[in-house]
Design an enzyme around this catalytic site. Sequence first.
Site, short mmCIF file in Angstrom:
data_model
loop_
_atom_site.label_atom_id
_atom_site.label_comp_id
_atom_site.label_asym_id
_atom_site.label_seq_id
_atom_site.Cartn_x
_atom_site.Cartn_y
_atom_site.Cartn_z
N TYR A 2 0.83 -1.20 0.00
CA TYR A 2 0.00 0.00 0.00
C TYR A 2 0.87 1.25 0.00
O TYR A 2 1.37 1.69 1.04
CB TYR A 2 -0.93 0.02 1.22
CG TYR A 2 -1.84 -1.19 1.35
CD1 TYR A 2 -2.20 -1.96 0.25
CD2 TYR A 2 -2.34 -1.55 2.59
CE1 TYR A 2 -3.02 -3.06 0.38
CE2 TYR A 2 -3.17 -2.64 2.74
CZ TYR A 2 -3.50 -3.41 1.63
OH TYR A 2 -4.33 -4.49 1.78
N HIS A 47 0.43 -12.25 1.36
CA HIS A 47 -0.37 -11.29 0.60
C HIS A 47 -0.54 -11.73 -0.86
O HIS A 47 0.42 -11.80 -1.61
CB HIS A 47 0.31 -9.92 0.63
CG HIS A 47 -0.60 -8.78 0.30
ND1 HIS A 47 -0.17 -7.47 0.21
CD2 HIS A 47 -1.94 -8.75 0.04
CE1 HIS A 47 -1.19 -6.69 -0.08
NE2 HIS A 47 -2.27 -7.44 -0.20
#
Length: 333
Positions: A55, A140
């Site tokens: 992010y 992830h």
Amino acid sequence: MRDRTSARTPSLTELGLGAAQLGNLARTTSDEDARGAVDAAWESGVRYFDTAPHYGLGLSERRLGAALAGRPRDEFTVSTKVGRLLEPSPETAHLQDDGGFAVPAAFRRSWDFSRDGILRSLEGSLERLGLDRVDILYLHDPDDHWTAASTTGVDTLVELRDQGVVKAVGAGMNQAAMLTEFVRRCDIDVVMVAGRHTLLDHSARDALLPLAQERGVGVVAAAVYNSGLLAAPRPPADATYDYQPASRELAGRAASIADVCERHGTSLPEAAIACPLLHPAVTSVVLGARNAGQSRTNADRLATAVPDALWSELTALGLLPDVTSPRTGRVRS
């Protein structure tokens, strides 16, 4: 704000703050707004915060850590992710990131589910967060890396858990099928399923949720607005679904659900938050926020009582599989 837990997971508030917007997802978020989003979430009772190196190439972690600094460490839970290792890339620092975040491309993401890669990724996350530990560590988006993720990846996470470096380990993905395999085959504690346990997508209900419940694995439901289609009381004309323009069929289903919500004195986004929590395997719903106002709105929507009659009508109309109610959870003292 209620807490929930499972046999294998730490206690989580029913609402968590997802920090992708703090990393300038799609557009720039100011430092002031990012700090306001965390502060308002805290004031609303949120104590679970989720982030990732992906992010904003670390910006989300840095901003989240700065906003949490000075708060009692034992009073909040932080999760971050591994698998996308950030490598310095000074030769592209003058360019814009091509991963969906409005930040300079000063780093490049490198898929790495090796032991060394995971340890390096966690070390970088702790430095950016300014913390000596995180509570939950997820693999992830290992969609194209099952073999590495399910072997060296999980083995390394379990090693970190056994050493007490983290409390719980798991995987976070935008699909339910592979998460189900992680629960079935691997020694994990929690999964984050994004967009697959919502008012419009029920695929996690088929196998993932029942198996997770059977094995005491917690389920964190993320992207419950399906990236926008369920975020407003009425689906807007330019609504997105999974970050793409919503199809006419999906927009029509969302509008039909909104009609039912209005008849029962609630709204589409309020139902979108409440619906995942009806399943006992779900320990938290994680919502993003770009500023203080969005954090307060998320908390207000969670706090709104949704009548059981709404779920009964949605089921009778074929708009929702049969669900059970009411919510379960422990009230935070």
